[in-house]
Design an enzyme around this catalytic site. Structure first.
Site, PDB file in Angstrom:
ATOM      1  N   HIS A  49       0.792  -1.230   0.000  1.00 26.79           N
ATOM      2  CA  HIS A  49       0.000   0.000   0.000  1.00 26.79           C
ATOM      3  C   HIS A  49       0.826   1.283   0.000  1.00 26.79           C
ATOM      4  O   HIS A  49       0.261   2.364  -0.176  1.00 26.79           O
ATOM      5  CB  HIS A  49      -0.955   0.013   1.194  1.00 26.79           C
ATOM      6  N   HIS A  64       1.157   6.795  -0.944  1.00 23.93           N
ATOM      7  CA  HIS A  64       0.298   5.959  -0.100  1.00 23.93           C
ATOM      8  C   HIS A  64      -0.973   5.681  -0.883  1.00 23.93           C
ATOM      9  O   HIS A  64      -1.765   6.574  -1.145  1.00 23.93           O
ATOM     10  CB  HIS A  64      -0.013   6.674   1.218  1.00 23.93           C
TER      11      HIS A  64
END
Length: 140
Positions: A49, A64
Site C-alpha cells: 500500500h 500511499h
C-alpha cells in the site's frame, strides 16, 4: 491519471492535517502507480500500500495508495519494483486493483507526500484532472 485534490481534502486526518508533509492526492481513474520522480526506491511496504522514494533532487516522496488499505494485506497490489531499485519518472511501480479496494469499502485516493517538506520553501500540489506524466507537486 485521475482527479488531483488538495491534501487538506483527503478523508484521512493524518494526511489532511499535513502531519506527513505537503503534497497532493489523486482519486485514480486507473489502477497503475508510476514514479512521480526519478530516484531510488527506499520503502516498499510488505502490504504493497505504500512506496517511498528518494528523488535525485533530494525530495523524500511517499506514495500511499488508498486509505486504510494496509488492512487488505497486499491483495490488490502487484509491485513492479523493489527497495534499492533505481527508477525514472514515469516507470510503472505498482498495479492496483481499484475495484477490490472499493469492494472492501475503502477509499482509493492515493496520496503523494513530500515527507521532508520542511526542507523546502513551498510544496504545492496540483488540483483538477491529471494524466500520466503530469507534474503533480512542485517544490521551491
Amino acid at each position: 491519471a485521475g482527479t488531483a485534490i488538495a491534501m487538506a481534502d483527503v478523508k484521512d486526518p493524518v494526511f489532511a492535517s499535513g502531519a506527513m508533509g505537503g503534497g497532493a492526492a489523486v482519486v485514480p481513474s486507473e489502477g497503475a502507480v508510476y514514479a512521480p520522480v526519478s530516484g531510488t526506491i527506499t520503502v516498499l511496504a510488505e502490504t504493497g500500500h505504500a512506496i517511498g522514494l528518494l528523488s535525485d533532487g533530494g525530495a523524500e516522496v511517499l506514495i500511499h495508495i488508498g486509505i486504510d488499505t494496509v488492512n487488505l494485506k497486499g491483495g490488490p497490489f502487484t509491485p513492479h519494483t523493489q527497495v534499492g531499485a533505481r527508477v525514472s519518472k514515469g516507470d510503472l511501480l505498482m498495479d492496483v486493483d481499484l475495484d477490490a479496494i472499493s469492494a472492501a469499502g475503502l477509499d482509493t485516493t492515493t496520496m503523494v507526500v513530500v515527507t521532508n517538506t520542511d526542507d523546502y520553501g513551498s510544496v504545492e500540489g496540483k488540483t483538477g484532472q491529471v494524466n500520466f506524466g503530469d507534474d503533480l507537486v512542485s517544490l521551491s
